[in-house]
Design a protein around this motif. Structure first.
Motif, PDB file in Angstrom:
ATOM      1  N   GLY A 179       0.875  -1.225  -0.146  1.00 46.36           N
ATOM      2  CA  GLY A 179       0.096  -0.085   0.017  1.00 46.36           C
ATOM      3  C   GLY A 179       0.764   1.398   0.143  1.00 46.36           C
ATOM      4  O   GLY A 179       0.430   2.287  -0.840  1.00 46.36           O
ATOM      5  N   TRP A 180       1.894   1.059   0.865  1.00 45.16           N
ATOM      6  CA  TRP A 180       2.804   2.352   0.804  1.00 45.16           C
ATOM      7  C   TRP A 180       3.223   2.881  -0.327  1.00 45.16           C
ATOM      8  O   TRP A 180       3.374   3.712  -1.035  1.00 45.16           O
ATOM      9  N   LEU A 181       3.960   1.648  -0.967  1.00 45.14           N
ATOM     10  CA  LEU A 181       4.540   1.876  -2.513  1.00 45.14           C
ATOM     11  C   LEU A 181       3.583   2.250  -3.451  1.00 45.14           C
ATOM     12  O   LEU A 181       3.929   2.864  -4.040  1.00 45.14           O
ATOM     13  N   TYR A 182       2.302   1.606  -3.453  1.00 43.13           N
ATOM     14  CA  TYR A 182       1.398   2.103  -4.509  1.00 43.13           C
ATOM     15  C   TYR A 182       1.137   3.870  -4.121  1.00 43.13           C
ATOM     16  O   TYR A 182       1.210   4.344  -5.234  1.00 43.13           O
ATOM     17  N   ASN A 183       0.963   4.277  -3.016  1.00 47.17           N
ATOM     18  CA  ASN A 183       0.651   5.718  -2.949  1.00 47.17           C
ATOM     19  C   ASN A 183       2.029   6.432  -3.343  1.00 47.17           C
ATOM     20  O   ASN A 183       1.862   7.632  -3.945  1.00 47.17           O
ATOM     21  N   GLN A 184       3.264   5.852  -2.842  1.00 50.78           N
ATOM     22  CA  GLN A 184       4.427   6.464  -3.368  1.00 50.78           C
ATOM     23  C   GLN A 184       4.356   6.570  -5.069  1.00 50.78           C
ATOM     24  O   GLN A 184       4.932   7.862  -5.404  1.00 50.78           O
ATOM     25  N   TRP A 185       4.100   5.458  -5.649  1.00 47.31           N
ATOM     26  CA  TRP A 185       4.069   5.510  -6.991  1.00 47.31           C
ATOM     27  C   TRP A 185       3.075   6.626  -7.764  1.00 47.31           C
ATOM     28  O   TRP A 185       3.282   7.160  -8.449  1.00 47.31           O
ATOM     29  N   LYS A 186       1.959   6.370  -6.898  1.00 43.19           N
ATOM     30  CA  LYS A 186       1.156   7.593  -7.394  1.00 43.19           C
ATOM     31  C   LYS A 186       1.341   9.047  -7.219  1.00 43.19           C
ATOM     32  O   LYS A 186       1.043   9.877  -8.222  1.00 43.19           O
ATOM     33  N   ASN A 187       1.839   9.064  -6.069  1.00 46.23           N
ATOM     34  CA  ASN A 187       2.740  10.700  -5.948  1.00 46.23           C
ATOM     35  C   ASN A 187       3.759  10.804  -6.647  1.00 46.23           C
ATOM     36  O   ASN A 187       3.760  11.995  -7.200  1.00 46.23           O
ATOM     37  N   THR A 188       4.474   9.840  -7.065  1.00 46.42           N
ATOM     38  CA  THR A 188       5.676  10.131  -8.113  1.00 46.42           C
ATOM     39  C   THR A 188       5.071  10.528  -9.424  1.00 46.42           C
ATOM     40  O   THR A 188       5.377  11.440 -10.027  1.00 46.42           O
ATOM     41  N   GLU A 189       3.995   9.614  -9.681  1.00 50.32           N
ATOM     42  CA  GLU A 189       3.422   9.737 -11.075  1.00 50.32           C
ATOM     43  C   GLU A 189       2.624  11.051 -11.194  1.00 50.32           C
ATOM     44  O   GLU A 189       2.719  11.826 -12.345  1.00 50.32           O
ATOM     45  N   ALA A 190       2.038  11.666 -10.073  1.00 53.53           N
ATOM     46  CA  ALA A 190       1.442  13.026 -10.079  1.00 53.53           C
ATOM     47  C   ALA A 190       2.672  14.284 -10.354  1.00 53.53           C
ATOM     48  O   ALA A 190       2.560  15.036 -11.066  1.00 53.53           O
ATOM     49  N   THR A 191       3.654  13.853  -9.634  1.00 56.38           N
ATOM     50  CA  THR A 191       4.847  14.820  -9.563  1.00 56.38           C
ATOM     51  C   THR A 191       5.356  14.845 -11.162  1.00 56.38           C
ATOM     52  O   THR A 191       5.545  16.009 -11.568  1.00 56.38           O
ATOM     53  N   ILE A 192       5.579  13.679 -11.766  1.00 52.51           N
ATOM     54  CA  ILE A 192       5.963  13.807 -12.847  1.00 52.51           C
ATOM     55  C   ILE A 192       5.110  14.353 -14.130  1.00 52.51           C
ATOM     56  O   ILE A 192       5.759  15.016 -14.709  1.00 52.51           O
ATOM     57  N   VAL A 193       3.834  14.202 -13.844  1.00 54.81           N
ATOM     58  CA  VAL A 193       3.011  14.881 -14.548  1.00 54.81           C
ATOM     59  C   VAL A 193       3.062  16.435 -14.674  1.00 54.81           C
ATOM     60  O   VAL A 193       3.012  17.282 -15.545  1.00 54.81           O
ATOM     61  N   THR A 194       3.262  16.845 -13.469  1.00 56.95           N
ATOM     62  CA  THR A 194       3.338  18.391 -12.939  1.00 56.95           C
ATOM     63  C   THR A 194       4.439  18.930 -13.574  1.00 56.95           C
ATOM     64  O   THR A 194       4.706  20.054 -14.266  1.00 56.95           O
ATOM     65  N   LEU A 195       5.539  18.178 -13.492  1.00 59.24           N
ATOM     66  CA  LEU A 195       6.945  18.638 -14.247  1.00 59.24           C
ATOM     67  C   LEU A 195       6.881  18.547 -15.515  1.00 59.24           C
ATOM     68  O   LEU A 195       7.560  19.548 -16.277  1.00 59.24           O
ATOM     69  N   GLN A 196       6.075  17.701 -16.240  1.00 58.05           N
ATOM     70  CA  GLN A 196       6.009  17.600 -17.643  1.00 58.05           C
ATOM     71  C   GLN A 196       5.304  18.743 -18.069  1.00 58.05           C
ATOM     72  O   GLN A 196       5.770  19.609 -18.831  1.00 58.05           O
ATOM     73  N   LYS A 197       4.188  19.305 -17.464  1.00 53.92           N
ATOM     74  CA  LYS A 197       3.548  20.400 -17.747  1.00 53.92           C
ATOM     75  C   LYS A 197       4.184  21.655 -17.347  1.00 53.92           C
ATOM     76  O   LYS A 197       4.270  22.573 -18.393  1.00 53.92           O
ATOM     77  N   GLU A 198       4.921  21.624 -16.400  1.00 52.66           N
ATOM     78  CA  GLU A 198       5.801  22.922 -16.063  1.00 52.66           C
ATOM     79  C   GLU A 198       6.929  23.000 -17.263  1.00 52.66           C
ATOM     80  O   GLU A 198       7.354  24.297 -17.679  1.00 52.66           O
ATOM     81  N   THR A 199       7.582  21.979 -17.801  1.00 51.86           N
ATOM     82  CA  THR A 199       8.556  21.724 -18.603  1.00 51.86           C
ATOM     83  C   THR A 199       7.897  22.394 -20.005  1.00 51.86           C
ATOM     84  O   THR A 199       8.697  23.139 -20.909  1.00 51.86           O
ATOM     85  N   THR A 200       6.685  21.714 -20.194  1.00 48.86           N
ATOM     86  CA  THR A 200       5.920  22.251 -21.523  1.00 48.86           C
ATOM     87  C   THR A 200       5.900  23.839 -21.624  1.00 48.86           C
ATOM     88  O   THR A 200       6.188  24.586 -22.528  1.00 48.86           O
ATOM     89  N   ASN A 201       5.432  24.228 -20.273  1.00 50.66           N
ATOM     90  CA  ASN A 201       5.148  25.741 -20.503  1.00 50.66           C
ATOM     91  C   ASN A 201       6.445  26.399 -20.538  1.00 50.66           C
ATOM     92  O   ASN A 201       6.360  27.612 -21.196  1.00 50.66           O
ATOM     93  N   LEU A 202       7.410  25.922 -19.694  1.00 51.50           N
ATOM     94  CA  LEU A 202       8.898  26.501 -20.013  1.00 51.50           C
ATOM     95  C   LEU A 202       9.233  26.606 -21.324  1.00 51.50           C
ATOM     96  O   LEU A 202       9.573  27.736 -21.776  1.00 51.50           O
ATOM     97  N   GLN A 203       9.133  25.522 -21.929  1.00 52.50           N
ATOM     98  CA  GLN A 203       9.460  25.442 -23.301  1.00 52.50           C
ATOM     99  C   GLN A 203       8.780  26.743 -24.043  1.00 52.50           C
ATOM    100  O   GLN A 203       9.198  27.303 -25.163  1.00 52.50           O
ATOM    101  N   ASP A 204       7.237  26.721 -23.943  1.00 54.13           N
ATOM    102  CA  ASP A 204       6.465  27.496 -24.628  1.00 54.13           C
ATOM    103  C   ASP A 204       7.012  28.958 -24.317  1.00 54.13           C
ATOM    104  O   ASP A 204       7.316  29.875 -25.291  1.00 54.13           O
ATOM    105  N   ARG A 205       7.405  29.348 -23.317  1.00 56.07           N
ATOM    106  CA  ARG A 205       8.014  30.574 -22.885  1.00 56.07           C
ATOM    107  C   ARG A 205       9.248  30.969 -23.608  1.00 56.07           C
ATOM    108  O   ARG A 205       9.523  31.820 -24.027  1.00 56.07           O
ATOM    109  N   LEU A 206      10.097  29.877 -23.575  1.00 60.01           N
ATOM    110  CA  LEU A 206      11.393  29.949 -24.357  1.00 60.01           C
ATOM    111  C   LEU A 206      11.099  30.264 -25.552  1.00 60.01           C
ATOM    112  O   LEU A 206      11.812  31.151 -26.336  1.00 60.01           O
TER     113      LEU A 206
END
Length: 257
Positions: free
Chosen positions: A107-134
């Motif tokens: 259960g702990w590993l699953y929660n960690q995986w979901k949190n990591t997945e959400a973080t990756i999605v957020t980072l991908q969005k921020e990266t896309t926004n940064l690329q658009d701004r650049l």
């Protein structure tokens, strides 16, 4: 094997859990009979293991418990030695504890995986926004460089159109390149108009006003239409969208070439 070897290498733990070979088990059992101190150490280990197992044990499903007990009994008449029963209880409790630990860890590993997945999605969005701004910044730099090169061309004539009494605070700068047939206008100094009006630029050719285009005030530099043989440049205030002929009474600035 001697006492210290048995203690330090974890042989007693393996013996307790039934993980030793038959030969090694007999050897350890013989040593325990002969060594009262080691025997006392082993009993304490049994008690500690039993306490830990039962403290962390979970109740298994009924059918699993039944199957396990049926497998232990070879027949109704078979009598299992007390020591063996005790070992079975240990094994059962330890297995249940490990199962509970596995479920918690999963259960702990699953929660960690979901949190990591959400973080990756957020980072991908921020990266896309940064690329658009650049990309936007790069485009702006290219646009600025283009205007800078155009107005600093040695062939360019710079003309300042100052506002008259109708708009005394207004001013604009025109950059005329007769060789490249270009006119660039900086309209930022013109007074702001409401949405119903706009500025429009005209070229005077032999007394006739020729349209050079509507002036967009939300831009820093605008390319206007180049008119051959223009004697002057003129700016008027017209209805929004521009006019097909100049409103002379709304002339606010002009400059001779």
């Amino acid at each position: 094997m001697d006492r210290n070897t048995i203690k330090d290498t974890g042989v007693l733990e393996q013996y307790l859990l039934g993980e030793l070979s038959e030969k090694d088990s007999r050897e350890v059992a013989q040593i325990l009979k002969e060594d009262s101190e080691l025997q006392a150490y082993f009993r304490k280990m049994e008690d500690d293991m039993e306490q830990m197992a039962f403290e962390n044990a979970i109740s298994p499903p009924t059918h699993i418990k039944s199957n396990l007990l049926n497998a232990i009994k070879t027949n109704e008449e078979t009598v299992i030695p007390l020591q063996q029963k005790k070992k079975i209880s240990y094994h059962f409790a330890i297995a249940a504890s490990l199962a509970a630990l596995f479920l918690c860890t999963s259960g702990w590993l699953y929660n960690q995986w979901k949190n990591t997945e959400a973080t990756i999605v957020t980072l991908q969005k921020e990266t896309t926004n940064l690329q658009d701004r650049l990309v936007t910044v790069e485009d702006n730099l290219k646009e600025t460089d283009k205007w800078y090169r155009a107005i600093n061309n040695p062939k360019v004539v710079q003309l300042v159109l100052k506002g008259n009494e109708k708009s005394p605070t207004s001013s604009a700068v025109a950059y005329v390149n007769h060789q490249n047939k270009e006119v660039i206008l900086n309209p930022q100094g013109l007074s702001k108009l409401d949405n119903s009006k706009t500025y429009q630029m005209w070229a005077d050719v032999d007394g006739e006003m020729i349209n050079m285009g509507v002036i967009a005030q939300d831009q820093e530099m605008i390319t206007m239409k180049y008119i051959e043989n223009a004697a002057s440049l003129n700016i008027t205030i017209e209805p929004a969208g521009g006019n097909d002929h100049p409103t002379v009474e709304q002339l606010i600035s002009n400059v001779y070439l």
